[in-house]
Design a protein around this motif. Structure first.
Motif, PDB file in Angstrom:
ATOM      1  N   GLY A  74      68.891 -35.690 -53.683  1.00  0.00           N
ATOM      2  CA  GLY A  74      69.634 -34.423 -53.728  1.00  0.00           C
ATOM      3  C   GLY A  74      68.586 -33.413 -53.997  1.00  0.00           C
ATOM      4  N   VAL A  75      67.597 -33.699 -54.948  1.00  0.00           N
ATOM      5  CA  VAL A  75      66.543 -32.840 -55.424  1.00  0.00           C
ATOM      6  C   VAL A  75      65.649 -32.456 -54.106  1.00  0.00           C
ATOM      7  CG1 VAL A  75      64.351 -32.477 -56.974  1.00  0.00           C
ATOM      8  CG2 VAL A  75      66.609 -33.321 -57.750  1.00  0.00           C
ATOM      9  N   LEU A  76      65.265 -33.672 -53.361  1.00  0.00           N
ATOM     10  CA  LEU A  76      64.411 -33.599 -52.304  1.00  0.00           C
ATOM     11  C   LEU A  76      65.082 -32.615 -51.102  1.00  0.00           C
ATOM     12  CD1 LEU A  76      62.979 -37.374 -51.670  1.00  0.00           C
ATOM     13  CD2 LEU A  76      61.510 -35.056 -52.358  1.00  0.00           C
ATOM     14  N   LEU A  77      66.374 -32.708 -51.070  1.00  0.00           N
ATOM     15  CA  LEU A  77      66.976 -32.034 -50.006  1.00  0.00           C
ATOM     16  C   LEU A  77      66.796 -30.585 -50.695  1.00  0.00           C
ATOM     17  CD1 LEU A  77      70.231 -34.030 -49.311  1.00  0.00           C
ATOM     18  CD2 LEU A  77      68.574 -32.857 -47.597  1.00  0.00           C
ATOM     19  N   TRP A  78      66.924 -30.060 -51.882  1.00  0.00           N
ATOM     20  CA  TRP A  78      66.920 -28.826 -52.299  1.00  0.00           C
ATOM     21  C   TRP A  78      65.482 -28.107 -51.941  1.00  0.00           C
ATOM     22  CZ3 TRP A  78      64.173 -28.104 -57.070  1.00  0.00           C
ATOM     23  CH2 TRP A  78      64.046 -26.588 -57.589  1.00  0.00           C
ATOM     24  N   VAL A 104      68.359 -16.145 -45.000  1.00  0.00           N
ATOM     25  CA  VAL A 104      69.827 -16.549 -45.964  1.00  0.00           C
ATOM     26  C   VAL A 104      70.207 -18.095 -45.733  1.00  0.00           C
ATOM     27  CG1 VAL A 104      72.242 -16.150 -45.645  1.00  0.00           C
ATOM     28  CG2 VAL A 104      70.622 -14.248 -45.347  1.00  0.00           C
ATOM     29  N   THR A 105      70.255 -18.657 -44.481  1.00  0.00           N
ATOM     30  CA  THR A 105      70.382 -20.056 -44.436  1.00  0.00           C
ATOM     31  C   THR A 105      69.794 -20.896 -45.568  1.00  0.00           C
ATOM     32  OG1 THR A 105      71.237 -19.671 -42.350  1.00  0.00           O
ATOM     33  CG2 THR A 105      70.824 -21.886 -42.821  1.00  0.00           C
ATOM     34  N   PRO A 106      68.430 -21.014 -45.561  1.00  0.00           N
ATOM     35  CA  PRO A 106      67.789 -21.882 -46.349  1.00  0.00           C
ATOM     36  C   PRO A 106      68.129 -21.668 -47.918  1.00  0.00           C
ATOM     37  CG  PRO A 106      66.047 -20.960 -45.008  1.00  0.00           C
ATOM     38  CD  PRO A 106      67.409 -20.103 -44.825  1.00  0.00           C
ATOM     39  N   LEU A 107      68.469 -20.244 -48.236  1.00  0.00           N
ATOM     40  CA  LEU A 107      68.808 -20.076 -49.391  1.00  0.00           C
ATOM     41  C   LEU A 107      70.198 -20.597 -50.045  1.00  0.00           C
ATOM     42  CD1 LEU A 107      67.941 -18.360 -52.018  1.00  0.00           C
ATOM     43  CD2 LEU A 107      69.634 -16.476 -51.211  1.00  0.00           C
ATOM     44  N   ILE A 108      71.272 -20.425 -48.803  1.00  0.00           N
ATOM     45  CA  ILE A 108      72.477 -20.935 -48.956  1.00  0.00           C
ATOM     46  C   ILE A 108      72.579 -22.397 -49.264  1.00  0.00           C
ATOM     47  CG2 ILE A 108      74.735 -21.338 -48.079  1.00  0.00           C
ATOM     48  CD1 ILE A 108      74.371 -18.538 -47.078  1.00  0.00           C
ATOM     49  N   ILE A 109      71.793 -23.019 -48.099  1.00  0.00           N
ATOM     50  CA  ILE A 109      71.751 -24.708 -48.221  1.00  0.00           C
ATOM     51  C   ILE A 109      71.180 -25.224 -49.591  1.00  0.00           C
ATOM     52  CG2 ILE A 109      70.562 -26.770 -47.060  1.00  0.00           C
ATOM     53  CD1 ILE A 109      71.135 -25.301 -44.223  1.00  0.00           C
ATOM     54  N   GLY A 110      70.012 -24.498 -49.952  1.00  0.00           N
ATOM     55  CA  GLY A 110      69.231 -25.071 -50.897  1.00  0.00           C
ATOM     56  C   GLY A 110      70.230 -25.098 -52.147  1.00  0.00           C
ATOM     57  N   MET A 113      72.654 -27.661 -52.181  1.00  0.00           N
ATOM     58  CA  MET A 113      72.239 -28.955 -52.543  1.00  0.00           C
ATOM     59  C   MET A 113      71.891 -29.055 -53.989  1.00  0.00           C
ATOM     60  SD  MET A 113      72.086 -30.622 -49.930  1.00  0.00           S
ATOM     61  CE  MET A 113      72.352 -30.316 -48.197  1.00  0.00           C
ATOM     62  N   LEU A 114      71.565 -27.917 -54.696  1.00  0.00           N
ATOM     63  CA  LEU A 114      71.359 -27.917 -56.168  1.00  0.00           C
ATOM     64  C   LEU A 114      72.832 -28.404 -56.926  1.00  0.00           C
ATOM     65  CD1 LEU A 114      68.980 -25.279 -57.489  1.00  0.00           C
ATOM     66  CD2 LEU A 114      69.073 -27.700 -57.966  1.00  0.00           C
ATOM     67  N   VAL A 115      73.873 -27.780 -56.222  1.00  0.00           N
ATOM     68  CA  VAL A 115      75.267 -27.809 -56.711  1.00  0.00           C
ATOM     69  C   VAL A 115      75.622 -29.435 -56.589  1.00  0.00           C
ATOM     70  CG1 VAL A 115      77.553 -27.282 -56.449  1.00  0.00           C
ATOM     71  CG2 VAL A 115      75.634 -25.650 -56.717  1.00  0.00           C
ATOM     72  N   ALA A 116      75.136 -29.715 -55.317  1.00  0.00           N
ATOM     73  CA  ALA A 116      75.749 -31.256 -55.025  1.00  0.00           C
ATOM     74  C   ALA A 116      74.808 -32.371 -56.155  1.00  0.00           C
ATOM     75  CB  ALA A 116      75.275 -31.583 -53.409  1.00  0.00           C
ATOM     76  N   THR A 117      73.789 -31.996 -56.200  1.00  0.00           N
ATOM     77  CA  THR A 117      72.945 -32.856 -57.074  1.00  0.00           C
ATOM     78  C   THR A 117      73.464 -32.623 -58.778  1.00  0.00           C
ATOM     79  OG1 THR A 117      71.023 -32.236 -56.038  1.00  0.00           O
ATOM     80  CG2 THR A 117      70.456 -33.277 -57.970  1.00  0.00           C
ATOM     81  N   PHE A 118      73.939 -31.456 -58.898  1.00  0.00           N
ATOM     82  CA  PHE A 118      74.567 -31.502 -60.294  1.00  0.00           C
ATOM     83  C   PHE A 118      75.723 -32.273 -60.665  1.00  0.00           C
ATOM     84  CE2 PHE A 118      78.196 -28.737 -61.967  1.00  0.00           C
ATOM     85  CZ  PHE A 118      78.050 -28.966 -63.223  1.00  0.00           C
TER      86      PHE A 118
END
Length: 1536
Positions: A74-78, A104-110, A113-118
């Protein structure tokens, strides 16, 4: 969007995406919408999900390797996403202009991914083992990334170079990581620490199952495999989930019900200002205000049980409703896709990927629909299961505290019905309840789409549907009325059957079987007539249900093409409309059913609410705290009644019992002695006064209440076991000798109502229970009447009396035994509900009042009576143990004023098995023990205490597949040729249906000339003809199979069983619990009447439908045959797994269901004992345990249906996929009409495959009923009733000579002889008394005379006719017996005296006069037509005994056998009977089994039996002078 992507990058390009053979999305679309879809999903669900996790904390999970990996990736994805972002900044700093989307897109995806890891970590802390939210997120992310994955490769191959190395690399790393996350999210974490899964020996795998496993019910597969390999057993069942257990669910409902009650009371208090005085002894649910209200306006509103249910179970149910909403919406996707598919076939130049996409979209939409639908069902069924648990629990708890009046208003049977039938109705309703809003929604949506296709013509079709609704509703109403009528007949038949089984011994002795058989068959015929009418209606409703879609299509299409010539019916319109009509069919047909089951549930709700609102006993009515010092029991100015509005039973009672004293209560029958004890227990309504008791109470009721448990458990009654104390108790109650005799010692299981103990033993166990409890106050309600004199004396001396175990305790003893009175401290004399005198024995004799009178009357007879009583009681129970009348007969004392126990006792016998054992004759017992030990090759059971002998041989649940022979038996009953013809008719109706649909597809392909189709009239006409033919065939099939063949079969099967049962010897009824036989007559016959025909009908229809689909699809695209084979193999395989498992689960469920009700009935009959000992909570726990045990097998049953549904529907979805795929592949050779036909057929196949498996399973479960009924149609029979060529002359026996010649007899094969080589001659007119100790063979001798027992050797002749040569009825009609237990049947008094109507009314009245009943009968309004309730409960025991005497007088044969009544009859009645017999049967031969020797002292001769042989046989005077056995008995009785 284009401002985000930059001007040179268009957002959408149809030429690139749609109109091409190699479709692709624009880069702008890929990097915006496509990339954001997963993120938007996660951000929307996040707040709801966090809220849910906060609420449902299951404890944290220890960090595992799996969890570490998930987090790391998850962290790697971020990081990967933000490398993109930083790279864009880097480019920006070098003045390269980048579109906004790259920021915009990398910011949203990143961020996502942080939320998913949390979330991964937060879920771990909250104990989530597998996350659905994250699984869907990873799945969406992977799906969204597949398109750029393909695009980037296509672009690189086209340009042969990579333009943007960094983003190219990061994207493929990102894609790889997503795939890994998706794979990892399929695996489960370990269970949370401290969860009960760790401690549970056999936890339900559901709680550990992953998201995918939960959605597809994969976790159930293990049980399906086990069930397939071998029949499932109890130990294979998983524990219930914590949230489904009684101890969680019942309190939840009760809490809401309490709330509802308190709100209701507060409202009521607002309405009513003047409150009457509070009644003393029952808690009305709120105060008595309701009575005021009732007088103002007749109806008072009760607190709503429905609101409580909704508050307790509504939220969970709503989740299921949400799933249903989703499923409804998705179900309309496929008709739209079908529309596009047909359009695609029409368009010859369309790119083929369109077709393939449509085929796969159809498949995925169907798959999604399947998964969502079964989640919906799971929620509904679990809600239903919880409702049932909660309702049963609430009713059980309530039944322990309701007043006697309330108890009388609903019989045990009715309350058990609340538990079984009404709770079941709620359970059934939950499955359909959502249709209330879902059906209208589906109808509106379907109409909207139809309107789009066909315009206003739709309303023609809708009109037909709407017209069918009242038609269906009318049929449903009428059917309901028929069901009610059929239930009444069925109840009457079962009630009569139950009485026949309870009184089977009397029926056989009087040769009355034929009369009762005819009565039962008459009721049965009425029942079959009603069933026939219902079957005709059923045929009409089946006709309506199957023809509806066709009629609707016909009218719609006909109107559509005739309204305007320009209206062309093409394939798209026809088949999309058909698939929409098919969707419509379900809600339209279900609505009337849902409404009717809501009506039923409303009735059930009302009944349950009424029961839960009954008054409760006031726990404070007996003051346990304040009492005058020195006294243990005090009553001041007490007035008590059983019914607060009825007459007063006890009036002005004043009673002070000093602590530690022994008080006797005496008085005539019905003077209120038992009521006094009940009043002290707080069981009666206290009208005025004050009752106080100091300390704990032990209570011995007049009718011993014995649980179906081991003997030891009955005595301990929840107290801890103490070896020394226990031995002392057994010795004091003289139970040690009995233990040696019982097969398992004190571990012997006692049957229901203590059936395998004699009356005396039951009473002694009851006394032992009281003694073991070491209470402070002992209330003993005439416990000594059921035991014989020397035992009574022993118990009085050792337990109750001044020197007994209880000395120093307070004892109140109701008694008839005059001999004990001098030893008691005080005597209370009761007369007509009042205390007439009170004082010591001496004082009362001096007063010369009621007591002295009572003594003078009874002293002489009582002394003789006492001595022989026990011997009598034991003999009665042991040798005639087929009939547990003492388990039924009421508080003899107050038959007319004690309402409660009557109905309860009786009803329950009706509901539940009555078990008889092999009797307690020590000699026979030893044989039984010996047989056990031979079987087990080990020392006899006594030496091994733990070796427990089960009394009730459990009814074996059949296992494994049902044998084909059973089906063959049923086919034979229906008629083999007819069966084949019926199958042929089913085949024809499907042929007609195929014909109609093929014709329709031809019609849609008609050539269009000048914008119109030709020959529309002919097309409509043939289409109509084919459809109507199909309808008529359906009607014919139903009439023939349902209304004629199958009912005839049902009637025949029942008649064979009834005939066989009535011809069975008495031994059969002793070995078989009557409940088991009744079950065959009620449940199994009901199954054969209604369920099996239903199952066969639906199975045949679905089977032929499935065959049709495969035929159509294969005919159009022969390639389809290749797919059919593997699909059918998979189907067959799933079906075998399911059927084996579900059949066994159903059996286990039904086996575990009856203990709930038998425990409940036992509780109801013993509430007063349970309350007296303060054991209510323990019994509640026991009941909860039994309910949970039952739900443990019910729950896997529900899940097995879901498991099957998902797998079978998957096959159906595959059929849809392949039908569509092959249509796309062969599009050049197929016309749109045929494609429409095959795909619309395929869309329907899922349903029929599902039903077919379901019905196969139901049919296999239900056909077992035929097997069970057959089993009882082939029982061994006794000798023929009439042997034509050997009928004795009409006037036989003329003289009444009886001769036994070397006669020997045994109870049944393999047991010792009970009579050995009897030789005796009795001349006509002699009076013979038969005496002997318990087990000497007295009753066996009389039973032999009636050939209830057949000779093992030797013979009996009556007037030179060998009784073994003639038919049983010829013999039994010429002998008369007055049995020990008076048995009456429900019906008129006249029917009880003369069931064959052989005598005139004058003769009957004359007999009533002789039997001293005329005064009683003439005082009744109905006179001879007086209705006797079941078992004659509305007559006192004495009156019942006189009715039996009247029967004997009416038959007046030359030979009379008198099995003397014991303690059941008071002395006055006994004297009446004796004097009548002496005068009326002067010239007859009389055999009397004497329990009181004084009755036979004037007989011609006395026969003394000992161990089955004649010990002495002479006149009484000679025997006394011989000083043998008879002399010693007479001496014991004080006659010498």
């Amino acid at each position: 969007m284009e401002s985000l992507c930059g001007a040179d990058s268009p957002f959408w390009d149809p030429n690139r995406t749609i109109h091409t053979d190699n479709p692709d999305l624009t880069p702008c679309f890929q990097s915006t919408i496509l990339a954001w879809i997963p993120c938007i999903y996660l951000w929307i669900t996040l707040p709801f999900y966090l809220l849910r996790l906060k609420k449902n904390n299951k404890g944290y999970i220890v960090m595992s390797i799996l969890n570490r990996f998930k987090t790391a990736f998850g962290v790697l994805l971020w990081l990967v996403s933000w490398i993109d972002l930083f790279y864009t900044f880097y480019e920006h700093s070098r003045d390269e202009v980048k579109a906004t989307v790259f920021f915009v897109t990398p910011l949203i995806i990143g961020a996502t991914m942080l939320v998913a890891t949390f979330l991964i970590q937060y879920e771990r802390l909250k104990g989530v083992q597998s996350s659905g939210v994250l699984f869907i997120f990873w799945l969406l992310s992977v799906l969204a990334a597949i398109i750029p994955f393909r695009s980037k490769i296509m672009e690189t191959t086209a340009k042969e170079t990579v333009e943007d190395h960094v983003r190219f690399t990061t994207f493929y790393i990102y894609f790889g990581l997503l795939l890994i996350e998706l794979v990892l999210s399929c695996f489960n974490e370990k269970p949370p620490l401290f969860s009960n899964i760790v401690t549970d020996p056999n936890p339900c795998p559901e709680s550990n199952a992953g998201f995918l496993s939960t959605m597809t019910f994969w976790w159930f597969t293990r049980m399906a495999i086990t069930g397939y390999k071998r029949p499932l057993e109890d130990k294979d069942l998983w524990s219930l989930n914590r949230q489904d257990k009684s101890d969680v669910i019942v309190p939840r409902l009760l809490k809401e019900w309490e709330k509802e009650n308190s709100q209701h009371c507060s409202k009521k208090e607002e309405q009513v200002f003047s409150k009457p005085e509070k009644s003393a002894n029952h808690v009305d649910q709120c105060n008595e205000a309701s009575e005021m209200l009732a007088s103002e306006k007749k109806v008072t509103k009760q607190p709503s049980f429905l609101k409580a249910l909704i508050r307790a179970f509504g939220p969970y149910f709503l989740i299921g409703s949400a799933y249903k909403l989703l499923q409804d919406l998705i179900s309309f996707v496929n008709p739209q896709l079908l529309n596009l598919l047909i359009a695609f076939i029409k368009k010859s130049d369309a790119p083929s990927w369109w077709g393939f996409s449509l085929a796969f979209l159809m498949f995925f939409s169907a798959l999604l629909q399947t998964i969502i639908l079964h989640q919906h069902f799971q929620y509904c069924f679990v809600t239903g299961m919880r409702l049932r648990t909660a309702i049963v629990g609430a009713i059980y708890r309530k039944s322990l505290v309701i007043t006697n009046l309330a108890k009388r208003s609903s019989t045990v049977g009715e309350v058990v019905n609340l538990m079984s039938v009404d709770a079941q109705r709620f359970m059934d309703l939950t499955t359909f309840l959502n249709l209330l809003w879902s059906a209208p929604l589906q109808i509106i949506l379907a109409l909207y789409f139809l309107w789009e296709k066909l315009g206003p013509s739709v309303f023609a079709g809708v009109a037909v549907m709407v017209l069918l609704i009242p038609f269906n509703a009318a049929i449903a109403m009428k059917t309901r009325a028929f069901q009610v009528e059929q239930m009444q007949y069925k109840d009457a038949r079962i009630k009569l059957m139950n009485e026949v089984l309870n009184g089977i011994k009397v029926l056989k002795l009087y040769a009355w079987e034929k009369s009762f058989k005819d009565k039962i068959l008459e009721i049965r015929q009425n029942e079959l007539n009603v069933l026939k009418k219902a079957a005709y209606l059923g045929a009409l409703s089946t006709f309506a249900w199957t023809s509806a879609p066709f009629l609707v299509a016909l009218t719609t299409f006909a109107v559509y093409v005739t309204v305007d010539e320009a209206n062309v019916l093409d394939a798209q319109k026809a088949f999309v409309s058909l698939s929409l009509f098919n969707i419509l069919r379900f809600p339209l047909n279900m609505l009337p059913q849902v409404i009717s089951s809501i009506v039923q549930a409303a009735v059930s709700l009302k009944r349950i609410q009424h029961f839960l609102n009954h008054d409760e006993l006031d726990p404070e009515s007996v003051d346990r705290k304040n009492i005058s010092p020195g006294y243990a029991v005090s009553v001041m100015n007490g007035s008590f009644s059983w019914d607060p509005n009825g007459s007063v039973t006890l009036n002005n009672i004043n009673l002070l019992v000093p602590g530690g004293s022994l008080v006797a209560v005496v008085g005539h029958v019905g003077c209120g002695k038992s009521s006094l004890i009940s009043a002290l227990l707080g069981e009666m309504e206290k009208l005025e006064g004050k009752v106080a008791i100091k300390g704990s109470v032990a209570y011995v009721p007049q009718q011993a209440w014995i649980q179906n448990a081991t003997l030891r458990d009955n005595i301990l009654f929840g107290h801890p076991y103490n070896e020394q104390k226990y031995r002392r108790v057994l010795e004091a109650c003289s139970l040690l000798t009995d233990l040696e005799v019982l097969p398992g010692g004190d571990q012997t299981e006692i049957g229901e109502k203590g059936i395998n103990l004699s009356g005396g033993q039951k009473q002694r166990v009851s006394i032992a229970r009281a003694l073991y409890s070491e209470a402070d106050v002992f209330l003993l309600d005439d416990p000594l009447s059921a035991v014989d004199a020397h035992v009574a004396k022993h118990i009085f001396d050792k337990v109750i009396g001044p020197e007994g175990e209880l000395k120093g305790k307070t004892r109140i003893l109701v008694t008839h035994g005059i001999s004990f009175l001098p030893q008691v401290d005080n005597i209370v004399v009761m007369v007509e509900g009042q205390v007439s005198e009170m004082g010591s024995h001496q004082d009362l004799l001096r007063q010369n009042g009621a007591f002295a009178e009572f003594l003078r009357n009874y002293t002489l007879e009582d002394i003789t009576e006492e001595e022989e009583e026990e011997a009598a009681m034991l003999a009665e129970i042991e040798e005639e143990d087929s009939f547990p009348e003492d388990a039924l007969s009421n508080h003899i004392d107050i038959v007319d004023n004690e309402p409660v126990v009557n109905e309860a006792r009786k009803q329950f016998i009706r509901q539940i098995s009555v078990i008889s054992s092999d009797s307690e004759n020590p000699k026979k017992m030893s044989v039984r023990v010996r047989r056990y030990s031979e079987r087990r090759h080990e020392p006899p059971a006594e030496s091994k205490a733990p070796e427990v002998q089960k009394l009730i041989q459990a009814e074996v649940a059949e296992t494994g597949r049902v044998k084909l022979k059973v089906f063959w038996d049923y086919i034979k009953a229906v008629g083999p040729l007819l069966s084949i013809f019926i199958c042929f008719l089913y085949c024809c109706q499907n042929a007609a249906a195929i014909g109609a649909n093929i014709w329709l597809s031809e019609w849609t392909n008609d050539v269009i000339i000048n914008g119109t189709q030709q020959d529309t009239k002919q097309r409509v006409g043939v289409y109509a003809a084919l459809g109507i033919t199909q309808g008529l065939l359906i009607l014919a099939t139903c009439f023939l199979s349902r209304a004629y063949c199958m009912l005839q079969a049902a009637g025949m099967i029942h008649q064979q069983m009834l005939h066989s049962i009535l011809r069975s010897p008495l031994g059969f009824f002793e070995a078989t619990p009557s409940g088991r036989i009744l079950n065959r007559f009620s449940k199994d016959v009901d199954t054969i009447d209604t369920h099996i025909p239903d199952n066969i009908d639906i199975w045949m229809r679905t089977f032929w439908y499935t065959v049709t689909v495969f035929l159509v699809c294969s005919a159009l695209t022969p390639v389809f045959l290749i797919v059919i084979v593997p699909l059918m193999m998979f189907y067959w395989w799933v079906q075998r797994f399911y059927v084996a498992t579900s059949r066994q689960l159903k059996r286990l469920e039904s086996v575990s269901r009856s203990p709930i009700y038998s425990h409940f009935s036992e509780t109801i009959t013993g509430t007063s004992v349970i309350r007296a000992y303060g054991r209510c909570n323990a019994f509640v726990l026991l009941s909860d345990m039994k309910v949970d045990e039952n739900q443990k097998s019910y729950y896997p049953g529900i899940v097995s249906n879901r498991w099957l549904g998902i797998r079978v529907e998957f096959i159906g979805n595959c059929v849809v996929l392949f039908a569509a795929l092959f249509a796309v592949i062969g599009k050049n050779n197929l016309n749109p009409g045929l494609v429409g036909l095959s795909v619309s057929y395929a869309l329907q196949v899922t349903m029929s495959l599902n039903w077919m498996v379901r019905m196969t399973s139901d049919l296999e479960s239900n056909i077992v009923a035929v097997e069970r009924v057959k089993e009882y149609s082939e029982t061994p029979t006794e000798a023929p009733w009439i042997i034509k060529e050997k009928r004795p002359p009409q006037e036989w026996p003329g003289k009444g000579d009886v001769e036994f010649h070397n006669y020997s007899v045994r109870y049944r094969e393999g047991l010792d002889l009970v009579l050995k080589n009897l030789n005796l001659k009795v001349k006509g007119g002699e009076k013979i008394g038969i005496v002997g100790r318990t087990g000497a063979g007295k009753s066996s001798m009389t039973l032999s005379l009636f050939r209830i027992l057949e000779a093992a050797a030797g013979e009996i002749t009556v007037d030179e006719v060998k009784i073994s040569d003639i038919g049983l009825h010829d013999l039994r009609t010429k002998l008369t017996i007055i049995p020990q237990d008076p048995v009456l049947f429900s019906g008129t008094l006249r029917m009880n005296l003369d069931p064959f109507n052989n005598y005139t009314d004058e003769e009957v009245w004359k007999i009533l006069q002789l039997s001293h009943l005329n005064k009683f009968v003439s005082s009744q309004a109905a006179q001879l037509e007086l209705e006797c309730s079941e078992g004659g409960e509305n007559l006192s025991v004495g009156q019942r005994q006189l009715v039996c005497l009247a029967r004997a007088l009416l038959r007046k044969t030359r030979i009379l056998v008198l099995d003397e009544a014991t303690a059941a009859v008071d002395l006055e009645t006994d004297n009446l009977i004796q004097s009548t017999i002496r005068t009326q049967f002067e010239d007859c031969t009389v055999f009397t089994i004497a329990h009181r020797l004084n009755t036979i002292m004037d007989y011609t001769r006395v026969l003394v039996l000992d161990k089955g042989q004649i010990a002495e046989f002479d006149t009484p005077a000679n025997l006394i002078s011989k000083k043998g056995i008879f002399y010693s008995m007479a001496k014991d009785a004080g006659l010498v």
